[in-house]
Design a protein around this motif. Structure first.
Motif, PDB file in Angstrom:
ATOM      1  N   GLU A 126       0.966  -1.204  -0.056  1.00 37.02           N
ATOM      2  CA  GLU A 126      -0.103  -0.117  -0.011  1.00 37.02           C
ATOM      3  C   GLU A 126       1.090   1.297  -0.015  1.00 37.02           C
ATOM      4  O   GLU A 126       1.633   1.491   0.967  1.00 37.02           O
ATOM      5  CB  GLU A 126      -0.812   0.024   1.216  1.00 37.02           C
ATOM      6  CG  GLU A 126      -1.894  -1.108   1.395  1.00 37.02           C
ATOM      7  CD  GLU A 126      -2.740  -1.186   2.706  1.00 37.02           C
ATOM      8  OE1 GLU A 126      -2.908  -0.022   3.192  1.00 37.02           O
ATOM      9  OE2 GLU A 126      -3.195  -2.188   2.956  1.00 37.02           O
ATOM     10  N   GLY A 127       0.657   1.869  -1.188  1.00 34.83           N
ATOM     11  CA  GLY A 127       1.617   3.279  -1.107  1.00 34.83           C
ATOM     12  C   GLY A 127       3.239   3.005  -0.933  1.00 34.83           C
ATOM     13  O   GLY A 127       3.927   3.686  -0.665  1.00 34.83           O
ATOM     14  N   GLY A 128       3.595   1.704  -1.561  1.00 34.77           N
ATOM     15  CA  GLY A 128       4.941   1.608  -1.555  1.00 34.77           C
ATOM     16  C   GLY A 128       5.506   0.781  -0.248  1.00 34.77           C
ATOM     17  O   GLY A 128       6.619   0.655  -0.238  1.00 34.77           O
ATOM     18  N   LYS A 129       4.705   0.640   0.804  1.00 33.54           N
ATOM     19  CA  LYS A 129       5.111  -0.183   1.711  1.00 33.54           C
ATOM     20  C   LYS A 129       4.419  -1.288   2.012  1.00 33.54           C
ATOM     21  O   LYS A 129       3.108  -1.356   1.561  1.00 33.54           O
ATOM     22  CB  LYS A 129       4.625   0.635   3.141  1.00 33.54           C
ATOM     23  CG  LYS A 129       5.381   2.047   3.461  1.00 33.54           C
ATOM     24  CD  LYS A 129       4.875   2.749   4.572  1.00 33.54           C
ATOM     25  CE  LYS A 129       5.723   3.961   4.806  1.00 33.54           C
ATOM     26  NZ  LYS A 129       5.284   4.627   6.133  1.00 33.54           N
ATOM     27  N   LEU A 130       4.966  -2.324   2.582  1.00 36.19           N
ATOM     28  CA  LEU A 130       4.514  -3.640   2.810  1.00 36.19           C
ATOM     29  C   LEU A 130       4.054  -3.865   4.020  1.00 36.19           C
ATOM     30  O   LEU A 130       4.511  -3.232   5.301  1.00 36.19           O
ATOM     31  CB  LEU A 130       5.685  -4.735   2.789  1.00 36.19           C
ATOM     32  CG  LEU A 130       6.300  -4.867   1.279  1.00 36.19           C
ATOM     33  CD1 LEU A 130       7.728  -5.711   1.454  1.00 36.19           C
ATOM     34  CD2 LEU A 130       5.403  -5.159   0.477  1.00 36.19           C
ATOM     35  N   TYR A 131       2.633  -4.362   4.001  1.00 35.03           N
ATOM     36  CA  TYR A 131       1.887  -4.557   5.533  1.00 35.03           C
ATOM     37  C   TYR A 131       1.632  -5.839   5.628  1.00 35.03           C
ATOM     38  O   TYR A 131       1.035  -6.401   4.596  1.00 35.03           O
ATOM     39  CB  TYR A 131       0.594  -3.697   5.447  1.00 35.03           C
ATOM     40  CG  TYR A 131       0.899  -2.095   5.354  1.00 35.03           C
ATOM     41  CD1 TYR A 131       0.919  -1.566   6.774  1.00 35.03           C
ATOM     42  CD2 TYR A 131       0.972  -1.336   4.135  1.00 35.03           C
ATOM     43  CE1 TYR A 131       1.257  -0.222   6.720  1.00 35.03           C
ATOM     44  CE2 TYR A 131       1.101  -0.048   4.310  1.00 35.03           C
ATOM     45  CZ  TYR A 131       1.301   0.712   5.488  1.00 35.03           C
ATOM     46  OH  TYR A 131       1.502   1.899   5.619  1.00 35.03           O
ATOM     47  N   VAL A 132       1.828  -6.272   6.913  1.00 31.52           N
ATOM     48  CA  VAL A 132       1.358  -7.781   7.208  1.00 31.52           C
ATOM     49  C   VAL A 132      -0.444  -7.695   7.439  1.00 31.52           C
ATOM     50  O   VAL A 132      -0.721  -6.777   8.280  1.00 31.52           O
ATOM     51  CB  VAL A 132       1.739  -8.244   8.375  1.00 31.52           C
ATOM     52  CG1 VAL A 132       1.513  -9.528   8.945  1.00 31.52           C
ATOM     53  CG2 VAL A 132       3.623  -8.563   7.957  1.00 31.52           C
ATOM     54  N   VAL A 133      -0.859  -8.423   6.830  1.00 29.96           N
ATOM     55  CA  VAL A 133      -2.733  -8.294   6.943  1.00 29.96           C
ATOM     56  C   VAL A 133      -3.152  -9.547   7.490  1.00 29.96           C
ATOM     57  O   VAL A 133      -4.178  -9.476   8.018  1.00 29.96           O
ATOM     58  CB  VAL A 133      -3.195  -8.095   5.743  1.00 29.96           C
ATOM     59  CG1 VAL A 133      -2.727  -6.624   5.116  1.00 29.96           C
ATOM     60  CG2 VAL A 133      -2.847  -9.029   4.664  1.00 29.96           C
ATOM     61  N   GLU A 134      -2.444 -10.592   7.660  1.00 28.26           N
ATOM     62  CA  GLU A 134      -2.694 -11.796   8.241  1.00 28.26           C
ATOM     63  C   GLU A 134      -1.399 -12.562   8.854  1.00 28.26           C
ATOM     64  O   GLU A 134      -0.239 -12.391   8.079  1.00 28.26           O
ATOM     65  CB  GLU A 134      -3.389 -12.998   7.243  1.00 28.26           C
ATOM     66  CG  GLU A 134      -4.574 -12.651   6.869  1.00 28.26           C
ATOM     67  CD  GLU A 134      -5.316 -13.373   5.779  1.00 28.26           C
ATOM     68  OE1 GLU A 134      -5.059 -14.614   5.908  1.00 28.26           O
ATOM     69  OE2 GLU A 134      -5.900 -13.020   4.698  1.00 28.26           O
ATOM     70  N   LEU A 135      -1.470 -13.220   9.873  1.00 28.25           N
ATOM     71  CA  LEU A 135      -0.469 -13.508  10.598  1.00 28.25           C
ATOM     72  C   LEU A 135      -0.682 -14.892  11.532  1.00 28.25           C
ATOM     73  O   LEU A 135      -1.801 -14.679  12.248  1.00 28.25           O
ATOM     74  CB  LEU A 135       0.443 -12.640  11.437  1.00 28.25           C
ATOM     75  CG  LEU A 135       1.666 -13.050  12.174  1.00 28.25           C
ATOM     76  CD1 LEU A 135       2.775 -13.240  10.992  1.00 28.25           C
ATOM     77  CD2 LEU A 135       1.999 -11.745  13.192  1.00 28.25           C
ATOM     78  N   LYS A 136       0.013 -15.695  11.424  1.00 27.77           N
ATOM     79  CA  LYS A 136      -0.191 -16.935  12.410  1.00 27.77           C
ATOM     80  C   LYS A 136       1.306 -17.548  12.740  1.00 27.77           C
ATOM     81  O   LYS A 136       2.228 -17.627  11.759  1.00 27.77           O
ATOM     82  CB  LYS A 136      -0.823 -18.009  11.925  1.00 27.77           C
ATOM     83  CG  LYS A 136      -0.299 -19.036  10.758  1.00 27.77           C
ATOM     84  CD  LYS A 136      -1.550 -20.022  10.431  1.00 27.77           C
ATOM     85  CE  LYS A 136      -0.773 -20.830   9.324  1.00 27.77           C
ATOM     86  NZ  LYS A 136      -2.029 -21.990   9.008  1.00 27.77           N
ATOM     87  N   LYS A 137       1.447 -18.081  13.864  1.00 30.50           N
ATOM     88  CA  LYS A 137       2.788 -18.427  14.374  1.00 30.50           C
ATOM     89  C   LYS A 137       3.087 -19.837  13.554  1.00 30.50           C
ATOM     90  O   LYS A 137       2.050 -20.853  13.486  1.00 30.50           O
ATOM     91  CB  LYS A 137       2.850 -18.740  15.847  1.00 30.50           C
ATOM     92  CG  LYS A 137       4.117 -19.067  16.292  1.00 30.50           C
ATOM     93  CD  LYS A 137       4.105 -18.997  17.776  1.00 30.50           C
ATOM     94  CE  LYS A 137       5.280 -19.371  18.490  1.00 30.50           C
ATOM     95  NZ  LYS A 137       5.299 -19.462  20.010  1.00 30.50           N
ATOM     96  N   GLY A 138       4.125 -20.347  13.123  1.00 35.15           N
ATOM     97  CA  GLY A 138       4.449 -21.650  12.568  1.00 35.15           C
ATOM     98  C   GLY A 138       4.661 -22.449  13.364  1.00 35.15           C
ATOM     99  O   GLY A 138       4.674 -22.357  14.692  1.00 35.15           O
ATOM    100  N   GLU A 139       4.940 -23.619  12.770  1.00 35.15           N
ATOM    101  CA  GLU A 139       5.454 -24.907  13.904  1.00 35.15           C
ATOM    102  C   GLU A 139       6.779 -24.957  13.587  1.00 35.15           C
ATOM    103  O   GLU A 139       7.659 -24.752  13.141  1.00 35.15           O
ATOM    104  CB  GLU A 139       4.805 -26.046  13.418  1.00 35.15           C
ATOM    105  CG  GLU A 139       3.341 -25.879  13.319  1.00 35.15           C
ATOM    106  CD  GLU A 139       2.256 -26.845  12.839  1.00 35.15           C
ATOM    107  OE1 GLU A 139       2.862 -28.092  12.589  1.00 35.15           O
ATOM    108  OE2 GLU A 139       1.115 -26.807  12.593  1.00 35.15           O
TER     109      GLU A 139
END
Length: 50
Positions: free
Chosen positions: A37-50
């Protein structure tokens, strides 16, 4: 990032919803979805890996 044939590295992403970070600590493996968005990267979904 396996799908981009990139080795492990440190990258900076912005997080709009800081609650996504609850329960995580430095060094945790995560799976995430990011958007640009507007040249910036945003995390929109996140979950802890195993």
């Amino acid at each position: 990032m396996k799908n981009l044939d990139m080795p492990p590295m440190t990258m900076i992403f912005n997080v709009k919803n800081k609650a996504l970070l609850n329960g995580l600590k430095s060094g945790d493996q995560v799976e995430f979805v990011a958007s640009s968005e507007g040249g910036k990267l945003y995390v929109v979904e996140l979950k802890k890996g195993e």
